[in-house]
Design an enzyme around this catalytic site. Sequence first.
Site, PDB file in Angstrom:
ATOM      1  N   GLY A   1      -7.184 -14.124   2.492  1.00  0.00           N
ATOM      2  CA  GLY A   1      -7.173 -14.500   3.897  1.00  0.00           C
ATOM      3  C   GLY A   1      -6.951 -15.986   4.078  1.00  0.00           C
ATOM      4  O   GLY A   1      -7.866 -16.783   3.898  1.00  0.00           O
ATOM      5  N   GLY A   2      -5.723 -16.360   4.389  1.00  0.00           N
ATOM      6  CA  GLY A   2      -5.449 -17.742   4.744  1.00  0.00           C
ATOM      7  C   GLY A   2      -5.520 -18.738   3.613  1.00  0.00           C
ATOM      8  O   GLY A   2      -5.719 -19.925   3.860  1.00  0.00           O
TER       9      GLY A   2
ATOM     10  N   GLY B   1       2.923  -0.974   9.904  1.00  0.00           N
ATOM     11  CA  GLY B   1       2.649   0.464   9.958  1.00  0.00           C
ATOM     12  C   GLY B   1       2.665   1.102   8.591  1.00  0.00           C
ATOM     13  O   GLY B   1       3.005   2.278   8.447  1.00  0.00           O
TER      14      GLY B   1
ATOM     15  N   CYS C   1      -6.622  -1.418   6.743  1.00  0.00           N
ATOM     16  CA  CYS C   1      -5.439  -1.688   7.564  1.00  0.00           C
ATOM     17  C   CYS C   1      -5.839  -1.489   9.023  1.00  0.00           C
ATOM     18  O   CYS C   1      -6.260  -0.406   9.409  1.00  0.00           O
ATOM     19  CB  CYS C   1      -4.300  -0.754   7.210  1.00  0.00           C
ATOM     20  SG  CYS C   1      -2.913  -0.995   8.326  1.00  0.00           S
TER      21      CYS C   1
ATOM     22  N   LYS D   1     -10.517  -2.672  -0.748  1.00  0.00           N
ATOM     23  CA  LYS D   1     -10.198  -3.765   0.170  1.00  0.00           C
ATOM     24  C   LYS D   1     -10.815  -3.499   1.538  1.00  0.00           C
ATOM     25  O   LYS D   1     -10.535  -2.492   2.177  1.00  0.00           O
ATOM     26  CB  LYS D   1      -8.691  -3.913   0.307  1.00  0.00           C
ATOM     27  CG  LYS D   1      -8.280  -5.132   1.125  1.00  0.00           C
ATOM     28  CD  LYS D   1      -6.836  -5.480   0.891  1.00  0.00           C
ATOM     29  CE  LYS D   1      -6.361  -6.617   1.774  1.00  0.00           C
ATOM     30  NZ  LYS D   1      -4.900  -6.769   1.675  1.00  0.00           N
TER      31      LYS D   1
ATOM     32  N   SER E   1       0.840  -1.197   0.000  1.00  0.00           N
ATOM     33  CA  SER E   1       0.000   0.000   0.000  1.00  0.00           C
ATOM     34  C   SER E   1       0.877   1.251   0.000  1.00  0.00           C
ATOM     35  O   SER E   1       1.760   1.394   0.849  1.00  0.00           O
ATOM     36  CB  SER E   1      -0.922   0.010   1.226  1.00  0.00           C
ATOM     37  OG  SER E   1      -1.878  -1.010   1.116  1.00  0.00           O
TER      38      SER E   1
ATOM     39  N   ASN F   1      -8.840  -8.086   4.755  1.00  0.00           N
ATOM     40  CA  ASN F   1      -7.546  -7.693   5.281  1.00  0.00           C
ATOM     41  C   ASN F   1      -7.300  -8.457   6.586  1.00  0.00           C
ATOM     42  O   ASN F   1      -8.110  -9.284   6.989  1.00  0.00           O
ATOM     43  CB  ASN F   1      -7.544  -6.175   5.547  1.00  0.00           C
ATOM     44  CG  ASN F   1      -6.147  -5.576   5.364  1.00  0.00           C
ATOM     45  OD1 ASN F   1      -5.165  -6.105   5.872  1.00  0.00           O
ATOM     46  ND2 ASN F   1      -6.067  -4.470   4.664  1.00  0.00           N
ATOM     47  N   THR F   2      -6.206  -8.151   7.245  1.00  0.00           N
ATOM     48  CA  THR F   2      -5.917  -8.768   8.540  1.00  0.00           C
ATOM     49  C   THR F   2      -6.935  -8.286   9.588  1.00  0.00           C
ATOM     50  O   THR F   2      -7.594  -7.276   9.398  1.00  0.00           O
ATOM     51  CB  THR F   2      -4.509  -8.395   9.008  1.00  0.00           C
ATOM     52  OG1 THR F   2      -4.403  -6.974   9.057  1.00  0.00           O
ATOM     53  CG2 THR F   2      -3.445  -8.929   8.060  1.00  0.00           C
TER      54      THR F   2
ATOM     55  N   ASN G   1      -6.951   0.541  -0.013  1.00  0.00           N
ATOM     56  CA  ASN G   1      -6.869  -0.155   1.265  1.00  0.00           C
ATOM     57  C   ASN G   1      -7.659   0.612   2.319  1.00  0.00           C
ATOM     58  O   ASN G   1      -7.195   1.594   2.881  1.00  0.00           O
ATOM     59  CB  ASN G   1      -5.389  -0.288   1.658  1.00  0.00           C
ATOM     60  CG  ASN G   1      -5.189  -0.965   2.993  1.00  0.00           C
ATOM     61  OD1 ASN G   1      -6.153  -1.317   3.677  1.00  0.00           O
ATOM     62  ND2 ASN G   1      -3.945  -1.142   3.376  1.00  0.00           N
TER      63      ASN G   1
END
Lengths: 277, 277, 310, 310
Positions: free
Chosen positions: D248-249, D81, D135, D170, D54, D197-198, D132
Amino acid sequence: MHINIDHIRIVNIDNIIEETPSIRTLIFRDKLSSNAHPGQFLMVWIPRVEELPLSVMISDKKMHAAITIRKGGFGSTALFNKKVGEIIGIRGPYGNHFTIIKNMKKALLIGGGTGLVPLMRLATKMNEFGINSTFVMGARSKTEVFFEKQANRFLKNTKHKVIVTTDDGSYGFKGSATDTLATIIKEEKFDRVYTCGPELMMKKVFALASEYSVSVEASLERYMKCGIGICGSCCVGEQLVCKEGTVFNEKDLRLMTEFGRIYRDKTGRKSHIVDYN
Amino acid sequence: MHINIDHIRIVNIDNIIEETPSIRTLIFRDKLSSNAHPGQFLMVWIPRVEELPLSVMISDKKMHAAITIRKGGFGSTALFNKKVGEIIGIRGPYGNHFTIIKNMKKALLIGGGTGLVPLMRLATKMNEFGINSTFVMGARSKTEVFFEKQANRFLKNTKHKVIVTTDDGSYGFKGSATDTLATIIKEEKFDRVYTCGPELMMKKVFALASEYSVSVEASLERYMKCGIGICGSCCVGEQLVCKEGTVFNEKDLRLMTEFGRIYRDKTGRKSHIVDYN
Amino acid sequence: MKQNSKYNNDILRVNISSLSLRNPTILASGFLGISQELFNKLYRYGVGAVVSKSISTQPMEGYKNPTVVSLGNGSYLNAVGLSNPGAESFSKEVISNKQVPLIISLVGSTDSDFLPMVKKFDHLNICGYEINLSCPHVTQMGMEVGDDPEMVNRIIKTVKSYSRKPLFVKVGVGNSDIIAVAQIAKDAGADGITAINTIRAMTIDIETSMPILSNRIGGLSGKPIKSIGIRCVYEISKKLKIPVIGCGGVFTWEDAVEFMLAGASAIQLGSVIGYEGIIAFSRITSGIKKYLERKGLKNAMELIGLAHKY
Amino acid sequence: MKQNSKYNNDILRVNISSLSLRNPTILASGFLGISQELFNKLYRYGVGAVVSKSISTQPMEGYKNPTVVSLGNGSYLNAVGLSNPGAESFSKEVISNKQVPLIISLVGSTDSDFLPMVKKFDHLNICGYEINLSCPHVTQMGMEVGDDPEMVNRIIKTVKSYSRKPLFVKVGVGNSDIIAVAQIAKDAGADGITAINTIRAMTIDIETSMPILSNRIGGLSGKPIKSIGIRCVYEISKKLKIPVIGCGGVFTWEDAVEFMLAGASAIQLGSVIGYEGIIAFSRITSGIKKYLERKGLKNAMELIGLAHKY
Ligand SMILES: Cc1cc2nc3c(=O)[nH]c(=O)nc-3n(C[C@H](O)[C@H](O)[C@H](O)COP(=O)(O)OP(=O)(O)OC[C@H]3O[C@@H](n4cnc5c(N)ncnc54)[C@H](O)[C@@H]3O)c2cc1C
Ligand SMILES: Cc1cc2nc3c(=O)[nH]c(=O)nc-3n(C[C@H](O)[C@H](O)[C@H](O)COP(=O)(O)OP(=O)(O)OC[C@H]3O[C@@H](n4cnc5c(N)ncnc54)[C@H](O)[C@@H]3O)c2cc1C
Ligand SMILES: Cc1cc2nc3c(=O)[nH]c(=O)nc-3n(C[C@H](O)[C@H](O)[C@H](O)COP(=O)(O)O)c2cc1C
Ligand SMILES: Cc1cc2nc3c(=O)[nH]c(=O)nc-3n(C[C@H](O)[C@H](O)[C@H](O)COP(=O)(O)O)c2cc1C
Ligand code: FES
Ligand code: FES
């Protein structure tokens, strides 16, 4: 129990050796690190301060290993100031490592600063395999010379030479390590040159070795976040230093347009590598 | 590769045997099930319809196993109507299993309805271990008798008796299976009585066996959701049928105040077990 | 309440609001949670407290099977659909409770659902309530209620107005800010927060292309959600200064300690039971004890929120 | 764009909005994502497309190390970050891009951040953008922006007003309803959604009682979030009828197929790279291919959303 090398292991600093006023070796017990290959590194956690990639240094104590840290900025200074009994976290060892050629007779090790650390571990291998070696250690001046005695000790079972050079001539040969290399590589035939240290030094080593058609292995440093090949911060062109390196041979180095030229900072921006002397 | 028994395995229905107009045996290839112990069960997924706990039935085909389903409500009818070539999912086998006593000479197997299924798998063990057995099969009437021939075949290497009883006397002995048990348990000495079927039947079996001091193993049924000991829906007092059962011995049964008395429905509410004849 | 001497260790005793538990391990709601005989057994096996299955005013059948799917690696996906015997029947179940520190989990759609339930339980030998505002897979209940701040406020006030027993509110990661929901709960008078419930998730069988759960979507529990639970406990306890009970993926004593360092006063165990059975309680408890001894701590409560300092 | 013949399989080709990819595997943002030479290598190794790290208007240093923690079992916690070289420097990096289908991930705080960035990239050989909005660990950026519907709307309209390249948004699981955010994105003109995303999470070292990440809280990626990702893809694609890229995974071809059945037109790989390196792309691609052949399907796109029927 199986240990996941990616999980931080908390270790106690059992002993500290003052190498120079600004360089210390911290010794700790850790089986995995004690078995690290020469050239591998650890990600060292200084709790709530930093995490730094550091080469695995050797320790005489069984099941122990060490790191040798030069006091510099924020993280390295915090680590340098750790006392015996304090704890740090480690994960790894990571990366590939220096390799020995079959039927190798003579090796040349050349490095400077904390770049000597992986070469010290390599020196014990040379000793173990009975390979004769010449170890060239560069430093700015006498106060910054370290590891000379240990190197002689580590290499004791082989025919070996430890040559120290200082830029200002205050100890050993006057001049840079590569000046000395230029002289001896003409006179003696080595099976391989191993190098770790400032990248411009390694670039010269590579150039000299190439000129004399000697095989080279160089251990590179780049900014590392993950240490495990996912973040990309340590890339040199298409290679990841943490995963495909840190050790690259002459073939790799020849293809690496960024070797000795480009370094990416924490943001990922490229800058030119300049001689900091 | 290691198979996680809790993951649904999709299997193809290779063959179907019509046992009675409302009972069918579906045969499929599955190594784990083919090695199931007598009394273990599978959680059988009928895609987008239901998942039901069903005892593992035996199949003559190598690496194959089977389930025997009685057409009843929603899920069982959907399963009953599956054709050769259609697929179902299975997980397991789960639960403990019937056990054989050392130096066992004579066993009595008594069951009814689809409760016969785990006893059929047990019958093959009796045959294998050369234990003589009497197998009492209860049914309401002639059209509902099944597994008689197979039982004789499975027990062929031992001295065995297969006794069929029907409530209406349309086949075999008239009366209930437990009536027959009451007669033979007086005359013959068995090392253990194995039972699976309607719980009130098993309760009578337990009472009779206790009277004659014969050891008992009974396989219980309760409403099951997870089959793996987490949801608690299958509890009988403090025991989980899916995990600590389905097979309980006389010691367990004696302590189970709910055995033959209390059944919990899907919501977990208790109700009294009544004779559904 | 009488204590089983084998499990009496003052080093492990924790206080959460007005509760005092002999150790910080609690059975999570929905696991083995409908039988008083099982509660007794759990207590014999060393549990600190038990949370019942979430109980509604009326009995609920829940969804058709499959309701629980194992995803491997210590995780489950479930859409049981809050099946439960209903308040009337369940209050009879637990009427005989003598020594088990029993927390009744309650679920409902509106504040008016809760009062009749509390009235059925409050005079029994139970030690508190957990309001389930976070079941991720039943419409009109659980999480959907948790997403409505005004309703959360009314439910808690209703229960608190009738009962003097401690009330915990169980929150989850979903469509609303978990801190905001916890804040509302605190402001309305909740004595503590339980975090977290399962997280909305799904699994599809690739041979049939079909969702496996009959409800298609369910809630993820177990190891995968641990680090999310740690984060929620840390944020809630740090920002709101309210007692928190940690839940989500506790499998080892290390996990339990991590939750306590993050700010949990106690921890709930659920999915681990599918892997180890109820022996997990004593195993984890004795691990915590050894850790406390090694660290020279006098009581488990010294762990609570230690990580907030850093 | 020129195609590497070894990886030309019409059976694997997928179209997502106006993009046509030789196969459905995409590098997830933040993985190996700053070097054009690495992008070229990934393409040689069979990637369908690449999403860059990003990028923000200015270079960002990100957080101090530790920024990435391995939690085992195929999962990571990271709080890098959003460190990145900034739009100016990165546009020079990718100026030489010839054949890699490159999607630029952009991050910013307000709509005014985005236009200057798009202007720097739009004339280059790139094939789209990913905004994004998710985040989970940088304040004022990513998820906090995603939680502000009006800002989401303005950002997307700004980018779309300048660029004709496809734009993906996203989204993640956090404090807002993921479906609602995706709906806003769709209404504002987004061509597709990337999910997920995470997820905000944390880990504490129990020996020191200290959070490991320098930022304390980070984002969980890898195997643990797969079933959550599947659920989000399923719900978004089913309810909004918009192209979705699953993330994701994803570790195996089975995971990839599951995402596509749930409704994904393509899938992104991230954490798997830490376990297998970039060989993961060709391994997963060839797994998908064999599956398609076994199932008698002519093209991977036939998988998309098959589970919606049930
Ligand atoms: C594989 C490898 C092995 C190393 N081995 C040693 C060793 O044995 N002994 C030793 O003293 N040093 C070693 N270093 C360097 C060490 O990691 C630090 O870069 C150095 O200690 C400076 O740290 P600082 O806290 O003073 O940096 P700061 O003052 O924070 O930054 C100064 C510079 O240090 C470098 N640096 C800082 N953090 C990192 C990082 N995470 N990864 C790479 N570079 C960084 C950057 O170039 C940065 O610009 C090694 C580096 C690598 C990559
Ligand atoms: C360990 C075990 C082994 C079994 N083995 C067999 C077997 O080999 N052959 C066979 O035909 N049946 C067997 N059953 C019973 C079977 O699981 C079903 O209960 C039965 O098929 C009725 O299903 P249905 O769809 O007709 O039920 P429904 O019409 O939906 O319900 C009728 C009743 O069936 C029972 N039932 C339904 N679902 C379940 C469930 N998930 N768990 C337990 N009981 C349930 C309940 O008592 C319910 O009230 C077994 C049950 C258990 C617990
Ligand atoms: C099968 C099952 C049923 C559950 N039922 C409930 C319930 O009724 N009420 C509730 O608040 N939580 C329920 N939960 C959530 C658990 O209480 C717990 O929050 C979650 O499983 C996370 O903890 P774990 O990772 O230790 O399992 C259930 C979980 C599972 C797996
Ligand atoms: C180290 C790291 C850095 C990441 N950086 C970004 C980023 O810059 N932008 C972004 O949208 N996602 C970023 N992500 C999230 C990934 O793109 C992806 O959504 C997430 O990791 C889930 O996919 P996975 O489970 O396959 O890893 C990052 C993830 C990790 C682990
Ligand atoms: S340090 Fe992250 S890829 Fe090398
Ligand atoms: S069926 Fe869930 S515990 Fe037995």
